[in-house]
Write a protein that holds these residues in place. Structure first.
Motif, mmCIF file in Angstrom:
data_model
loop_
_atom_site.group_PDB
_atom_site.id
_atom_site.type_symbol
_atom_site.label_atom_id
_atom_site.label_comp_id
_atom_site.label_asym_id
_atom_site.label_seq_id
_atom_site.Cartn_x
_atom_site.Cartn_y
_atom_site.Cartn_z
ATOM 1 N N THR B 7 5.770 -1.770 20.131
ATOM 2 C CA THR B 7 6.066 -2.453 18.987
ATOM 3 C C THR B 7 4.825 -2.322 18.102
ATOM 4 O OG1 THR B 7 4.880 -4.304 19.839
ATOM 5 C CG2 THR B 7 7.373 -4.497 19.872
ATOM 6 N N PRO B 8 5.134 -2.142 16.674
ATOM 7 C CA PRO B 8 3.857 -1.855 16.021
ATOM 8 C C PRO B 8 2.477 -2.657 16.170
ATOM 9 C CG PRO B 8 5.869 -2.231 14.526
ATOM 10 C CD PRO B 8 6.061 -2.459 15.832
ATOM 11 N N ASP B 12 -0.705 -0.379 16.947
ATOM 12 C CA ASP B 12 -1.582 -0.229 16.016
ATOM 13 C C ASP B 12 -3.055 -0.697 16.394
ATOM 14 O OD1 ASP B 12 0.077 0.916 14.150
ATOM 15 O OD2 ASP B 12 0.214 -1.061 13.075
ATOM 16 N N LYS B 15 -4.966 -4.591 12.119
ATOM 17 C CA LYS B 15 -4.457 -4.122 10.777
ATOM 18 C C LYS B 15 -5.810 -3.669 9.808
ATOM 19 C CE LYS B 15 0.021 -5.240 9.423
ATOM 20 N NZ LYS B 15 0.366 -3.895 9.700
ATOM 21 N N THR B 16 -5.628 -2.621 8.894
ATOM 22 C CA THR B 16 -6.871 -2.414 8.240
ATOM 23 C C THR B 16 -6.092 -2.113 6.926
ATOM 24 O OG1 THR B 16 -6.810 -0.069 8.654
ATOM 25 C CG2 THR B 16 -8.160 -1.452 9.962
ATOM 26 N N SER B 17 -6.924 -2.612 5.673
ATOM 27 C CA SER B 17 -6.632 -2.210 4.425
ATOM 28 C C SER B 17 -7.672 -1.507 3.790
ATOM 29 C CB SER B 17 -6.076 -3.160 3.697
ATOM 30 O OG SER B 17 -6.964 -3.959 3.236
ATOM 31 N N LEU B 18 -7.542 -0.891 2.588
ATOM 32 C CA LEU B 18 -8.789 -0.093 1.979
ATOM 33 C C LEU B 18 -9.943 -1.239 1.838
ATOM 34 C CD1 LEU B 18 -6.773 1.933 -0.813
ATOM 35 C CD2 LEU B 18 -7.655 2.574 1.357
ATOM 36 N N TYR B 210 1.976 10.052 -7.077
ATOM 37 C CA TYR B 210 2.623 8.877 -6.879
ATOM 38 C C TYR B 210 2.759 8.344 -8.411
ATOM 39 C CZ TYR B 210 -2.236 7.162 -6.870
ATOM 40 O OH TYR B 210 -3.435 6.851 -7.486
ATOM 41 N N ARG B 227 0.014 -1.607 -12.381
ATOM 42 C CA ARG B 227 0.447 -1.842 -11.010
ATOM 43 C C ARG B 227 -0.071 -0.385 -10.136
ATOM 44 N NH1 ARG B 227 4.214 -5.814 -10.874
ATOM 45 N NH2 ARG B 227 5.879 -4.471 -9.905
ATOM 46 N N TYR B 228 0.186 0.872 -10.845
ATOM 47 C CA TYR B 228 -0.307 1.854 -10.060
ATOM 48 C C TYR B 228 -1.527 2.633 -10.781
ATOM 49 C CZ TYR B 228 4.400 1.751 -8.296
ATOM 50 O OH TYR B 228 5.600 1.694 -7.611
ATOM 51 N N PRO B 231 -5.156 -0.601 -10.365
ATOM 52 C CA PRO B 231 -5.665 -0.834 -9.085
ATOM 53 C C PRO B 231 -6.367 0.444 -8.545
ATOM 54 C CG PRO B 231 -3.357 -1.692 -9.662
ATOM 55 C CD PRO B 231 -3.596 -0.703 -10.659
ATOM 56 N N ASN B 232 -5.680 1.572 -8.748
ATOM 57 C CA ASN B 232 -6.430 2.965 -8.303
ATOM 58 C C ASN B 232 -7.590 3.125 -8.708
ATOM 59 O OD1 ASN B 232 -4.567 4.118 -5.865
ATOM 60 N ND2 ASN B 232 -3.059 3.608 -7.363
#
Lengths: 337, 318
Positions: B7-8, B12, B15-18, B210, B227-228, B231-232
């Motif tokens: 399972t993930p 994994d 869990k990480t995010s930027l 993207y 939103r694109y 945020p970036n």
């Protein structure tokens, strides 16, 4: 399954006389020159050609996604009874993502890196189908399962950088399919992937188009890859369609010298002894310097005077039938035979 | 036999995010944490200090004028016998309010204009960039002095007239004139760097695949921007805002020091420094206390800004 067996198949997309120009310092130069293409309902069309022949630009231009300096000069693109190139922006937005799904070449950079993939799949659902967030997430889970991602519910909250290239391309396909499009345009969707993953993606799309009953346009430079996937192939060279035929017919009886060259340059295991890959000599013409006659004439070994003076029309081989080719020599050879 | 994780959750790494990655990098940076600590202490003082201070910032003890620091008056008293510690804490509130409001206005204007300039390009871009160039070419101090000197008196007079006409107590508080003019003029000189930063970010993001993919989904320009694109572009902006808050505090002090900022009796580090400077040979604590706190605040924001820069752009550092 095969479109040619049906009588007068209904055309979902019909592109006529599409020309695209790029602004250069020396003035406008033609990249795509009066292309004619169509996709029937439920049909899968492969568009094949080498880099820079205008495959991607043609498809991008249909969705009016061309970069600033590149413009459509003339032509029409009839989609389900309306012209994509002249419809209003709000109508176009409904077509984009709603009726036409797009899958891009590079899954590494085509997903928003700061947005969870679940949110990215929900985006078109919320926008086009006016779904509630919770419903959209349920649908997103279904879509991830449909494209073969294990443990889809857990994956919804993953960020793109946590997934492998193949997984990301599956996510891209899920986004493209989100609103049950009538047409899925896949722009070299496997170019950035490993060979084994390429085959998986091809199989996935093959399975899905039957399951969902949609039309597919698959852009590629790899004829062998799509041989088992598509119903019909359009071969592009320097912004024109040089040959358009059902896939079995194309492989059995390639008529344009360029198509023959393409097929000959697919390496075969039996060629090992020859030790050299066969290739087509020369390079395609630059956009600003198209030859007067057939664009392939300067590289063609069979070229005659007429080829250098006038452009051969795309006409059915032998006068009728679905196999069409734009070559004086091929048409005449058939007449002589 | 060991089972193979399937399972993930098992496969994994945590869990990480930027953002989480950036946070871990920030926590490991001691200077940045020091800066964050200083800012939190000062922010706490700004928010709750006025309820905790032993004296009101206006109450005078004329028997204890210019007293040296003692337990009763931690930072001593000034020439009117007012408690300097209490005044510094009130000054913290002034500094934070001015810094936050000014930065918020400047960032809002800067992000909106910069994002539009970068995304749409063409004549809109040219007009907005022309506007930033013009604003940046006028000397900051001069512009603020001109605005305050020319508008403060008429506006105060107008407020006075309104009060006389309506007897609405709101118009009696001329402190609002101070704040509005200070906020307005400082925001006016602070937005161009944010606009330039965001424009540059958006220009590079605009051509990423993207964004084309988002357009191919039929999303509206507004959603794509919000939103694109933004945020970036936000990483460098956060760094810039952190540094900008410190700069705004220094600016506020500088203007108060020159008498074009917040007017006495409202305590501001700048006008306290200005008052202290006249008598520093005799009563150095009157200069030292506000100057030290101003210095500490600036250093705090600067360290945090550097730390954020390293955390959000790990490739650029070391």
């Amino acid at each position: 399954m095969n479109a040619m067996t049906m009588s007068a198949p209904e055309r979902l997309l019909d592109v006529k006389g599409l020309s695209i120009e790029i602004d250069t310092r020396r003035g406008p130069a033609t990249i795509v020159d009066g292309i004619n293409l169509h996709v029937n309902k439920g049909e899968t069309l492969g568009i094949v050609g080498e880099s820079g022949c205008g495959k991607s630009l043609t498809m991008l231009s249909l969705m009016r996604l061309l970069p600033n300096k590149i413009k459509v000069k003339s032509g029409t693109a009839n989609f389900a009874g309306r012209d994509l190139l002249t419809m209003s922006k709000s109508e176009l937005r409904k077509v984009r993502g709603g009726q036409v799904g797009f899958v891009f070449q590079d899954p590494m950079t085509s997903l928003n890196p700061v947005m969870r993939i679940g949110d990215q799949i929900c985006e078109p659902l919320i926008y086009h189908k006016a779904m509630k967030r919770a419903d959209a997430r349920i649908r997103a889970t279904e879509l991830l399962r449909l494209v073969g991602i294990p443990s889809p519910a857990e994956r919804l909250d993953a960020f793109p950088h946590e997934l492998s290239g193949g997984m990301r391309q599956r996510v891209m396909i899920a986004i493209g399919l989100a609103c049950d499009p009538e047409l899925l345009i896949a722009d070299e969707p496997t170019t950035a992937l490993d060979v084994t993953i390429q085959a998986q993606i091809v199989d996935l799309v093959k399975e899905l188009r039957v399951k969902l009953g949609m039309s597919v346009v698959w852009i590629t430079h790899d004829l062998a890859l799509i041989a088992g996937l598509v119903d019909r192939v359009a071969v592009l060279y320097a912004g024109t369609v040089v040959e358009d035929a059902p896939v079995e017919e194309l492989f059995a009886n390639p008529s344009h010298p360029y198509t023959r060259g393409l097929l000959a340059s697919i390496p075969k295991l039996s060629d090992v002894a020859a030790n050299r890959l066969s290739s087509i000599g020369g390079t395609p013409p630059e956009p600003g310097r198209r030859p007067l006659g057939c664009p392939f004439a300067p590289r063609c070994q069979l070229a005659e005077d007429i080829c250098r003076q006038s452009v051969p029309p795309l006409e059915p081989l032998g006068g009728s039938g679905p196999h069409r080719v734009a070559c004086f020599v091929a048409q005449r050879q058939l007449e002589a035979a | 036999m060991a089972t193979i994780p399937m399972t993930p959750a098992e496969l994994d790494e945590p869990k990480t995010s930027l953002w989480r990655d950036a946070w871990y990098r920030l926590v490991r940076n001691k200077l940045a944490i020091f800066g964050l600590f200083v800012i939190i202490v000062l922010a706490f003082a700004a928010a709750f200090g006025p309820y905790l201070t032993p004296y009101d910032f206006l109450s005078q003890d004329l028997d204890a004028r210019n007293a040296a620091p003692s337990w009763a008056h931690l930072f001593g008293t000034d020439d009117l016998g007012r408690d300097v510690f209490s005044r510094v804490i009130y000054g913290t509130r002034t500094a934070f309010v001015v810094a936050i409001v000014v930065t918020a206005i400047a960032v809002t204007i800067g992000v909106a204009l910069g994002a539009m300039a970068g995304f749409f390009g063409g004549w809109l871009d040219r007009i907005i960039m022309w506007l930033t160039d013009v604003t940046m070419s006028v000397p900051n101090l001069l512009l603020v002095v001109v605005i305050n000197a020319s508008l403060k008196a008429p506006l105060a007079a107008w407020m006075e007239a309104q009060y006389m006409a309506t007897l609405n107590p709101f118009f009696r508080e001329t402190i609002w004139v101070d704040f509005i003019l200070v906020f307005g003029s400082m925001a006016l000189i602070s937005w161009p760097p944010y606009a330039r930063l965001v424009r540059a970010q958006v220009l590079s993001i605009r051509s990423r695949p993207y964004i084309t993919a988002a357009r191919a989904l039929g999303l509206t320009t507004r959603i794509i921007l919000m939103r694109y694109v933004v945020p970036n572009a936000v990483g460098p902006l956060i760094v810039s805002v952190s540094a900008g808050l410190g700069t705004a505090m220094v600016l506020e002090s500088a203007f108060s020091f020159l008498g074009v900022g917040v007017n006495p009796p409202t305590p501001s580090w700048g006008n306290m420094i200005s008052d202290g400077l006249r008598v520093w040979q005799h009563y150095p604590h009157l200069l030292a206390a506000p100057a030290a706190v101003l210095g500490l605040a600036t250093v705090g924001f600067s360290f945090l800004g550097d730390g954020l820069n390293d955390a959000l752009n790990p490739r650029g550092s070391k």
